[in-house]
Design a protein around this motif. Structure first.
Motif, PDB file in Angstrom:
ATOM      1  N   GLY A   1       0.782  -1.226   0.000  1.00 36.81           N
ATOM      2  CA  GLY A   1       0.000   0.000   0.000  1.00 36.81           C
ATOM      3  C   GLY A   1       0.814   1.275   0.000  1.00 36.81           C
ATOM      4  O   GLY A   1       0.253   2.378  -0.050  1.00 36.81           O
ATOM      5  N   ILE A   2       2.134   1.163   0.051  1.00 37.05           N
ATOM      6  CA  ILE A   2       2.984   2.358   0.091  1.00 37.05           C
ATOM      7  C   ILE A   2       2.870   3.152  -1.216  1.00 37.05           C
ATOM      8  O   ILE A   2       2.773   4.384  -1.205  1.00 37.05           O
ATOM      9  CB  ILE A   2       4.446   1.971   0.368  1.00 37.05           C
ATOM     10  CG1 ILE A   2       4.558   1.340   1.753  1.00 37.05           C
ATOM     11  CG2 ILE A   2       5.369   3.184   0.255  1.00 37.05           C
ATOM     12  CD1 ILE A   2       5.933   0.826   2.090  1.00 37.05           C
ATOM     13  N   SER A   3       2.883   2.448  -2.336  1.00 40.72           N
ATOM     14  CA  SER A   3       2.779   3.132  -3.633  1.00 40.72           C
ATOM     15  C   SER A   3       1.458   3.877  -3.771  1.00 40.72           C
ATOM     16  O   SER A   3       1.405   4.969  -4.339  1.00 40.72           O
ATOM     17  CB  SER A   3       2.920   2.116  -4.774  1.00 40.72           C
ATOM     18  OG  SER A   3       4.219   1.586  -4.816  1.00 40.72           O
ATOM     19  N   LEU A   4       0.382   3.294  -3.238  1.00 39.38           N
ATOM     20  CA  LEU A   4      -0.926   3.940  -3.322  1.00 39.38           C
ATOM     21  C   LEU A   4      -0.940   5.239  -2.512  1.00 39.38           C
ATOM     22  O   LEU A   4      -1.509   6.246  -2.943  1.00 39.38           O
ATOM     23  CB  LEU A   4      -2.015   2.993  -2.813  1.00 39.38           C
ATOM     24  CG  LEU A   4      -3.456   3.511  -2.889  1.00 39.38           C
ATOM     25  CD1 LEU A   4      -3.826   3.844  -4.321  1.00 39.38           C
ATOM     26  CD2 LEU A   4      -4.419   2.494  -2.293  1.00 39.38           C
ATOM     27  N   ILE A   5      -0.293   5.218  -1.355  1.00 39.76           N
ATOM     28  CA  ILE A   5      -0.211   6.420  -0.531  1.00 39.76           C
ATOM     29  C   ILE A   5       0.519   7.532  -1.293  1.00 39.76           C
ATOM     30  O   ILE A   5       0.104   8.688  -1.295  1.00 39.76           O
ATOM     31  CB  ILE A   5       0.502   6.115   0.801  1.00 39.76           C
ATOM     32  CG1 ILE A   5      -0.341   5.148   1.641  1.00 39.76           C
ATOM     33  CG2 ILE A   5       0.772   7.397   1.581  1.00 39.76           C
ATOM     34  CD1 ILE A   5       0.346   4.673   2.904  1.00 39.76           C
TER      35      ILE A   5
ATOM     36  N   HIS B   1       0.878   7.795  -4.535  1.00 37.54           N
ATOM     37  CA  HIS B   1       0.126   8.203  -5.722  1.00 37.54           C
ATOM     38  C   HIS B   1      -1.046   9.116  -5.381  1.00 37.54           C
ATOM     39  O   HIS B   1      -1.449   9.960  -6.193  1.00 37.54           O
ATOM     40  CB  HIS B   1      -0.379   6.958  -6.462  1.00 37.54           C
ATOM     41  CG  HIS B   1      -1.002   7.254  -7.780  1.00 37.54           C
ATOM     42  ND1 HIS B   1      -2.320   6.983  -8.057  1.00 37.54           N
ATOM     43  CD2 HIS B   1      -0.496   7.826  -8.901  1.00 37.54           C
ATOM     44  CE1 HIS B   1      -2.602   7.365  -9.294  1.00 37.54           C
ATOM     45  NE2 HIS B   1      -1.515   7.872  -9.824  1.00 37.54           N
ATOM     46  N   THR B   2      -1.616   8.954  -4.190  1.00 37.44           N
ATOM     47  CA  THR B   2      -2.757   9.775  -3.803  1.00 37.44           C
ATOM     48  C   THR B   2      -2.339  11.136  -3.255  1.00 37.44           C
ATOM     49  O   THR B   2      -3.203  11.954  -2.925  1.00 37.44           O
ATOM     50  CB  THR B   2      -3.611   9.043  -2.749  1.00 37.44           C
ATOM     51  OG1 THR B   2      -2.776   8.628  -1.655  1.00 37.44           O
ATOM     52  CG2 THR B   2      -4.291   7.831  -3.360  1.00 37.44           C
ATOM     53  N   HIS B   3      -1.044  11.364  -3.127  1.00 37.22           N
ATOM     54  CA  HIS B   3      -0.531  12.680  -2.727  1.00 37.22           C
ATOM     55  C   HIS B   3       0.154  13.308  -3.943  1.00 37.22           C
ATOM     56  O   HIS B   3       1.280  12.935  -4.287  1.00 37.22           O
ATOM     57  CB  HIS B   3       0.455  12.561  -1.565  1.00 37.22           C
ATOM     58  CG  HIS B   3      -0.200  12.207  -0.264  1.00 37.22           C
ATOM     59  ND1 HIS B   3      -0.665  10.939   0.012  1.00 37.22           N
ATOM     60  CD2 HIS B   3      -0.482  12.972   0.837  1.00 37.22           C
ATOM     61  CE1 HIS B   3      -1.189  10.930   1.231  1.00 37.22           C
ATOM     62  NE2 HIS B   3      -1.090  12.139   1.749  1.00 37.22           N
ATOM     63  N   PRO B   4      -0.522  14.212  -4.627  1.00 37.49           N
ATOM     64  CA  PRO B   4      -0.003  14.762  -5.888  1.00 37.49           C
ATOM     65  C   PRO B   4       1.402  15.329  -5.798  1.00 37.49           C
ATOM     66  O   PRO B   4       2.200  15.163  -6.720  1.00 37.49           O
ATOM     67  CB  PRO B   4      -1.020  15.857  -6.241  1.00 37.49           C
ATOM     68  CG  PRO B   4      -2.271  15.452  -5.548  1.00 37.49           C
ATOM     69  CD  PRO B   4      -1.840  14.792  -4.282  1.00 37.49           C
ATOM     70  N   VAL B   5       1.731  16.003  -4.689  1.00 34.95           N
ATOM     71  CA  VAL B   5       3.055  16.603  -4.565  1.00 34.95           C
ATOM     72  C   VAL B   5       4.125  15.522  -4.476  1.00 34.95           C
ATOM     73  O   VAL B   5       5.174  15.616  -5.121  1.00 34.95           O
ATOM     74  CB  VAL B   5       3.123  17.544  -3.340  1.00 34.95           C
ATOM     75  CG1 VAL B   5       4.549  18.073  -3.155  1.00 34.95           C
ATOM     76  CG2 VAL B   5       2.154  18.710  -3.512  1.00 34.95           C
ATOM     77  N   TRP B   6       3.887  14.497  -3.669  1.00 32.76           N
ATOM     78  CA  TRP B   6       4.851  13.400  -3.559  1.00 32.76           C
ATOM     79  C   TRP B   6       5.047  12.721  -4.910  1.00 32.76           C
ATOM     80  O   TRP B   6       6.172  12.426  -5.307  1.00 32.76           O
ATOM     81  CB  TRP B   6       4.364  12.366  -2.542  1.00 32.76           C
ATOM     82  CG  TRP B   6       4.318  12.853  -1.125  1.00 32.76           C
ATOM     83  CD1 TRP B   6       4.644  14.096  -0.673  1.00 32.76           C
ATOM     84  CD2 TRP B   6       3.908  12.105   0.020  1.00 32.76           C
ATOM     85  NE1 TRP B   6       4.460  14.174   0.682  1.00 32.76           N
ATOM     86  CE2 TRP B   6       4.015  12.978   1.143  1.00 32.76           C
ATOM     87  CE3 TRP B   6       3.461  10.807   0.217  1.00 32.76           C
ATOM     88  CZ2 TRP B   6       3.691  12.566   2.432  1.00 32.76           C
ATOM     89  CZ3 TRP B   6       3.140  10.387   1.505  1.00 32.76           C
ATOM     90  CH2 TRP B   6       3.259  11.260   2.591  1.00 32.76           C
ATOM     91  N   PHE B   7       3.922  12.461  -5.578  1.00 35.58           N
ATOM     92  CA  PHE B   7       4.010  11.786  -6.871  1.00 35.58           C
ATOM     93  C   PHE B   7       4.734  12.659  -7.897  1.00 35.58           C
ATOM     94  O   PHE B   7       5.506  12.162  -8.716  1.00 35.58           O
ATOM     95  CB  PHE B   7       2.609  11.439  -7.372  1.00 35.58           C
ATOM     96  CG  PHE B   7       2.597  10.629  -8.637  1.00 35.58           C
ATOM     97  CD1 PHE B   7       3.187   9.379  -8.688  1.00 35.58           C
ATOM     98  CD2 PHE B   7       2.008  11.127  -9.793  1.00 35.58           C
ATOM     99  CE1 PHE B   7       3.186   8.631  -9.854  1.00 35.58           C
ATOM    100  CE2 PHE B   7       1.999  10.389 -10.957  1.00 35.58           C
ATOM    101  CZ  PHE B   7       2.590   9.136 -10.987  1.00 35.58           C
TER     102      PHE B   7
ATOM    103  N   LEU C   1       5.091   2.738 -11.482  1.00 36.51           N
ATOM    104  CA  LEU C   1       4.409   2.865 -10.190  1.00 36.51           C
ATOM    105  C   LEU C   1       2.900   2.797 -10.375  1.00 36.51           C
ATOM    106  O   LEU C   1       2.203   2.055  -9.670  1.00 36.51           O
ATOM    107  CB  LEU C   1       4.826   4.171  -9.520  1.00 36.51           C
ATOM    108  CG  LEU C   1       4.303   4.445  -8.108  1.00 36.51           C
ATOM    109  CD1 LEU C   1       5.336   5.215  -7.293  1.00 36.51           C
ATOM    110  CD2 LEU C   1       2.998   5.251  -8.155  1.00 36.51           C
ATOM    111  N   VAL C   2       2.382   3.553 -11.337  1.00 34.61           N
ATOM    112  CA  VAL C   2       0.934   3.571 -11.587  1.00 34.61           C
ATOM    113  C   VAL C   2       0.456   2.211 -12.082  1.00 34.61           C
ATOM    114  O   VAL C   2      -0.606   1.720 -11.673  1.00 34.61           O
ATOM    115  CB  VAL C   2       0.581   4.668 -12.611  1.00 34.61           C
ATOM    116  CG1 VAL C   2      -0.897   4.613 -12.979  1.00 34.61           C
ATOM    117  CG2 VAL C   2       0.936   6.049 -12.061  1.00 34.61           C
ATOM    118  N   PHE C   3       1.248   1.572 -12.947  1.00 30.91           N
ATOM    119  CA  PHE C   3       0.847   0.270 -13.500  1.00 30.91           C
ATOM    120  C   PHE C   3       0.692  -0.769 -12.402  1.00 30.91           C
ATOM    121  O   PHE C   3      -0.309  -1.503 -12.364  1.00 30.91           O
ATOM    122  CB  PHE C   3       1.875  -0.199 -14.532  1.00 30.91           C
ATOM    123  CG  PHE C   3       1.679  -1.621 -14.981  1.00 30.91           C
ATOM    124  CD1 PHE C   3       0.669  -1.941 -15.875  1.00 30.91           C
ATOM    125  CD2 PHE C   3       2.475  -2.641 -14.491  1.00 30.91           C
ATOM    126  CE1 PHE C   3       0.460  -3.259 -16.284  1.00 30.91           C
ATOM    127  CE2 PHE C   3       2.280  -3.958 -14.896  1.00 30.91           C
ATOM    128  CZ  PHE C   3       1.272  -4.269 -15.796  1.00 30.91           C
TER     129      PHE C   3
END
Length: 222
Positions: free
Chosen positions: A62-66, A68-74, A137-139
């Motif tokens: 679930g780390i990647s999802l976290i 990805h849901t934070h635009p600045v981090w992504f 990451l998104v894939f």
């Protein structure tokens, strides 16, 4: 309801199709196996497969999802990935330019320490190319979230990781092996300059596009 075996088979099929799609990973293996030979190509493949394994673990936990849901981090990850791809592209084009103007220069003698450094560099280049690719990451977020249910067994998750890593290493290593075969090497040597130039342009353009989208995202939150 799908059984774990059906889920794993679907996971393997989708991942296998994705592996064969042209992208930075594919271009990296083609470029390095063509110019530097089989061993370098295999270590590139090993690095890429471990990058995929890391993405898979981060997605399962679930780390990647976290992220990805934070635009600045992504966006920061996109900048890092775009910068790395751009660096690969510029380095490739710069090396191509230098080789064309220094053909009279004799190659450096090889040594065991130099060979060790080359193996480490090949592995690192493959690992970072995949790990810093925001599309990867998104894939894997999409792949894991859509196929792996919350109640999936620990052994099933472990097997999923083995499948993803194994297929990745097999495909890229097979590609490196085929491209570095003696018969094909003779044919590819004449096209090595074109391959290097094309890969350099691909890396540079991808890096520029990814960096542009990241900077656009950051300006929205500035």
């Amino acid at each position: 309801m799908l059984t774990e075996s059906h889920i794993l088979l679907t996971l393997a099929s989708i991942h296998w199709i994705a592996l064969m799609s042209p992208g930075p990973d594919f271009a990296l293996v083609v470029q390095n196996a063509t110019r530097y030979g089989r061993s370098t190509g295999i270590y590139i493949a090993l690095g890429l497969s471990f990058g995929i394994l890391t993405h898979s673990i981060l997605s399962l936990t679930g780390i990647s999802l976290i992220v990805h849901t934070h635009p600045v981090w992504f966006a920061l990850i996109q900048i890092a990935g775009g910068s790395y791809l751009g660096w690969l592209g510029i380095s490739t084009l710069k090396g191509l330019y230098q080789r064309r103007h220094n053909r009279h220069q004799s190659p450096q003698p090889s040594s065991s320490s130099l060979w060790l450094d080359n193996r480490k560099q090949a592995f690192s280049k493959g690992f970072l190319t995949n790990l810093l690719n925001p599309k990867a990451l998104v894939f894997f977020i999409s792949l894991m979230s859509s196929l792996i249910p919350v109640d999936f067994s620990a052994s099933g998750k472990l097997l999923a990781l083995v499948i993803l890593w194994g297929l990745s290493f097999f495909w890229f290593a097979l590609l490196a092996w085929l491209l570095s075969s003696q018969r094909l090497q003779h044919r590819l040597q004449s096209a090595a300059v074109f391959i290097d130039g094309l890969c350099g342009v691909i890396f540079s353009v991808l890096g520029l596009i990814i960096g542009y989208h990241a900077c656009t995202t950051l300006t929205l939150f500035a």
